[in-house]
Each structure stands twice: as C-alpha cells, then as structure tokens.
Design an enzyme around this catalytic site. Structure first.
Site, PDB file in Angstrom:
ATOM      1  CE1 TYR A   1       1.248  -6.924   6.236  1.00  0.00           C
ATOM      2  CE2 TYR A   1       2.906  -8.237   7.366  1.00  0.00           C
ATOM      3  CZ  TYR A   1       2.536  -7.087   6.698  1.00  0.00           C
ATOM      4  OH  TYR A   1       3.463  -6.098   6.498  1.00  0.00           O
TER       5      TYR A   1
HETATM    6  C1  LIG Z   1       2.692  -3.375  11.112  1.00  0.00           C
HETATM    7  C2  LIG Z   1       2.175  -1.965  11.077  1.00  0.00           C
HETATM    8  C3  LIG Z   1       2.348  -1.390   9.685  1.00  0.00           C
HETATM    9  C4  LIG Z   1       0.653  -2.017  11.398  1.00  0.00           C
HETATM   10  O1  LIG Z   1       0.112  -0.713  11.392  1.00  0.00           O
HETATM   11  P1  LIG Z   1      -0.736  -0.162  12.636  1.00  0.00           P
HETATM   12  O2  LIG Z   1      -1.349   1.098  12.190  1.00  0.00           O
HETATM   13  O3  LIG Z   1       0.113  -0.133  13.849  1.00  0.00           O
HETATM   14  O4  LIG Z   1      -1.804  -1.310  12.900  1.00  0.00           O
HETATM   15  P2  LIG Z   1      -3.202  -1.648  12.237  1.00  0.00           P
HETATM   16  O5  LIG Z   1      -3.610  -0.773  11.130  1.00  0.00           O
HETATM   17  O6  LIG Z   1      -3.205  -3.101  12.000  1.00  0.00           O
HETATM   18  O7  LIG Z   1      -4.101  -1.252  13.447  1.00  0.00           O
HETATM   19  C5  LIG Z   1      -4.582  -2.253  14.279  1.00  0.00           C
HETATM   20  C6  LIG Z   1      -4.547  -1.790  15.691  1.00  0.00           C
HETATM   21  O8  LIG Z   1      -5.146  -0.489  15.787  1.00  0.00           O
HETATM   22  C7  LIG Z   1      -6.280  -0.564  16.630  1.00  0.00           C
HETATM   23  N1  LIG Z   1      -7.267   0.354  16.066  1.00  0.00           N
HETATM   24  C8  LIG Z   1      -7.624   1.496  16.650  1.00  0.00           C
HETATM   25  N2  LIG Z   1      -8.527   2.116  15.883  1.00  0.00           N
HETATM   26  C9  LIG Z   1      -8.721   1.365  14.786  1.00  0.00           C
HETATM   27  C10 LIG Z   1      -9.535   1.490  13.626  1.00  0.00           C
HETATM   28  N3  LIG Z   1     -10.337   2.534  13.447  1.00  0.00           N
HETATM   29  N4  LIG Z   1      -9.476   0.513  12.677  1.00  0.00           N
HETATM   30  C11 LIG Z   1      -8.673  -0.560  12.838  1.00  0.00           C
HETATM   31  N5  LIG Z   1      -7.873  -0.720  13.936  1.00  0.00           N
HETATM   32  C12 LIG Z   1      -7.906   0.231  14.900  1.00  0.00           C
HETATM   33  C13 LIG Z   1      -6.682  -2.014  16.648  1.00  0.00           C
HETATM   34  O9  LIG Z   1      -7.335  -2.314  17.849  1.00  0.00           O
HETATM   35  C14 LIG Z   1      -5.338  -2.713  16.552  1.00  0.00           C
HETATM   36  O10 LIG Z   1      -4.674  -2.757  17.801  1.00  0.00           O
HETATM   37  P3  LIG Z   1      -3.808  -4.072  18.217  1.00  0.00           P
HETATM   38  O11 LIG Z   1      -2.795  -4.327  17.126  1.00  0.00           O
HETATM   39  O12 LIG Z   1      -3.198  -3.653  19.500  1.00  0.00           O
HETATM   40  O13 LIG Z   1      -4.777  -5.202  18.297  1.00  0.00           O
HETATM   41  C15 LIG Z   1       2.865  -1.058  12.110  1.00  0.00           C
HETATM   42  O14 LIG Z   1       2.557  -1.504  13.415  1.00  0.00           O
HETATM   43  C16 LIG Z   1       4.373  -0.982  11.916  1.00  0.00           C
HETATM   44  O15 LIG Z   1       4.849  -0.151  11.161  1.00  0.00           O
HETATM   45  N6  LIG Z   1       5.133  -1.852  12.613  1.00  0.00           N
HETATM   46  C17 LIG Z   1       6.576  -1.828  12.591  1.00  0.00           C
HETATM   47  C18 LIG Z   1       7.131  -2.055  11.213  1.00  0.00           C
HETATM   48  C19 LIG Z   1       6.646  -3.337  10.608  1.00  0.00           C
HETATM   49  O16 LIG Z   1       6.587  -4.367  11.268  1.00  0.00           O
HETATM   50  N7  LIG Z   1       6.319  -3.262   9.314  1.00  0.00           N
HETATM   51  C20 LIG Z   1       5.898  -4.395   8.573  1.00  0.00           C
HETATM   52  C21 LIG Z   1       7.144  -5.165   8.256  1.00  0.00           C
HETATM   53  S1  LIG Z   1       6.832  -6.379   7.068  1.00  0.00           S
END
Ligand SMILES: CC(C)(COP(=O)(O)OP(=O)(O)OC[C@H]1O[C@@H](n2cnc3c(N)ncnc32)[C@H](O)[C@@H]1OP(=O)(O)O)[C@@H](O)C(=O)NCCC(=O)NCCS
Length: 206
Positions: free
Chosen positions: A176
C-alpha cells in the site's frame, strides 16, 4: 505453469466462491470454517453498485510467465478448472453501507471537518478484499491485481482498511505504501472486532 490475471463476473465469483474464500482464509491465516461465515456476504457484495473482481489463476500451460487476461481471454472451461492463486474485489462506497458509516464515525472522532468527510465519502472505491495464496506471495501478484482492479475507475479516491502491524512490517503495508496510499485514520476499532485497523487511501487514477 502460466499465471493469468482475469476479471471475474458476478457469476464467475459465485461459481468459484469456495476457491476464492479458501485463498482468503489461507492468506489471512484464519481458522478453517471462516469461509462459511463469509460466503453470503461476499455474494451480497457482488450486487453492490460498481462491484468489480479480479483473480490470478494458474493454468497448466508450458511456460512460466504472467499473462494479462486482456491479451488472451480464458475460455469458460479454462477459468472453471484453473487453480486460484489470488483474488481481489471492491465496489463503490455508499452511505447505506456499514463500512462507510464506520469510517465516517472514525473520521468525526479523529477531528476531520465536515468538508473533508463529504469530499472523501462522495466518490470512492472501497478495496474490500485483496488476498494472494501464501505459496504465490512475493511475486508481484498482489500489486498486479490491485492495478487491474483500479484501472479505469471513475471514483475520485480508493479507500481500504488493513490491520495495524507494528512498524507497518508486512507485505500488505509495503504494497500500500509503495502504491502511494496515505493515512486516513489510524488505530480504528470497527464495531465487533477488537483489532485496531488503519484506513488508508489515495486519489485515483493510480
Ligand atoms: C498483501 C498481499 C496481497 C500482497 O501480495 P503479494 O503478491 O504477496 O505482494 P506484492 O504484489 O506486493 O509483491 C511484492 C513482493 O514481490 C516481489 N516481486 C517479485 N517479482 C515481482 C514483480 N515482477 N513485480 C513486483 N514485485 C515482485 C517484490 O520483491 C516484493 O517482495 P517483498 O514484499 O518481500 O519486498 C499478500 O501478501 C497477501 O495476501 N497477504 C496476506 C493477506 C493480506 O494481508 N491481505 C491484505 C489484507 S488488508
């Protein structure tokens, strides 16, 4: 295996509700059975004005790439059998919604003036749910789904709530902040949930 980003229609969501709720429960590490409490609410949300949902699904294609469903739309049969890696949805905020009423009361308590409240509440997209299955996290899918969900929205703002985490040290907060969301209310306790939440928002387009 290839990963595709796709839009879900209300009937797609109805058909894949069990899988979408499984992703949600595993991502949030909620106890099994939470799905059953949420199912009717997720279905009711599909009928709200401006509802939109997107998903990341995996197909057994030969390559390992990430594909945008806008470029190659999946057939109904493919969508029905693909395994779901992530889901996100939201809708247009409105005064008769519980969430908006909670946010207005939080804004009033935090001292926001009437003009600011009216400005925020008059046109926003509520990003209600965003979840990536733990085995697919950390590949950028969460960001890609968020961008797809918010693309072309007519609202002036996007608002969401997320649990407060010490030091904002989790993937949701990092995502976010990276996307430019700023504080609207911090430490808010929704009626019926003891955990403190942050309400975050930003202007649209993203
Ligand atoms: C929060 C959530 C939706 C984020 O989705 P995600 O796919 O894991 O994360 P992002 O899209 O932000 O990806 C970023 C990560 O991917 C990595 N990454 C790898 N390839 C990537 C690419 N091509 N582009 C962007 N990021 C990439 C980044 O380095 C980053 O890693 P880091 O977080 O360790 O720094 C997910 O982690 C989740 O479902 N979490 C649990 C539930 C939750 O908290 N939901 C939200 C509640 S309000």
């Amino acid at each position: 295996m290839a990963t595709y980003l796709v839009d879900l229609s209300p009937s797609d969501m109805q058909r894949r509700l069990g899988d979408a709720l499984s992703v949600y429960v595993d991502a949030m590490r909620y106890p099994r059975g939470t799905e059953d409490q949420r199912a009717s609410m997720w279905l009711e949300h599909t009928r709200r004005p401006g509802w939109k949902a997107v998903a990341a699904v995996q197909l057994g294609d030969a390559d390992n790439g990430l594909h945008d469903g806008a470029q190659r739309s999946l057939t109904e049969a493919e969508l029905a059998t693909a395994s779901m890696l992530g889901v996100a949805y939201g809708y247009c905020g409105a005064p008769d919604q519980w969430w908006q009423q909670q946010v207005v009361s939080g804004l009033q308590r935090s001292g926001a003036d009437r003009m600011r409240i009216a400005e925020l509440m008059s046109s926003y997209f509520e990003l209600t749910e965003l979840h990536i299955h733990p085995r697919a996290q950390g590949r950028g899918l969460g960001e890609a789904l968020t961008r797809r969900l918010l693309a072309g929205r007519a609202e002036a703002y996007v608002l969401l709530s997320t649990p407060e985490i010490s030091g904002e040290a989790n993937r949701a907060w990092r995502l976010y902040r990276r996307l430019g969301f700023t504080d609207v209310i911090r430490g808010y306790r929704f009626v019926g949930d003891p955990r403190p939440f942050a309400i975050l928002g930003r202007t649209l387009p993203l």
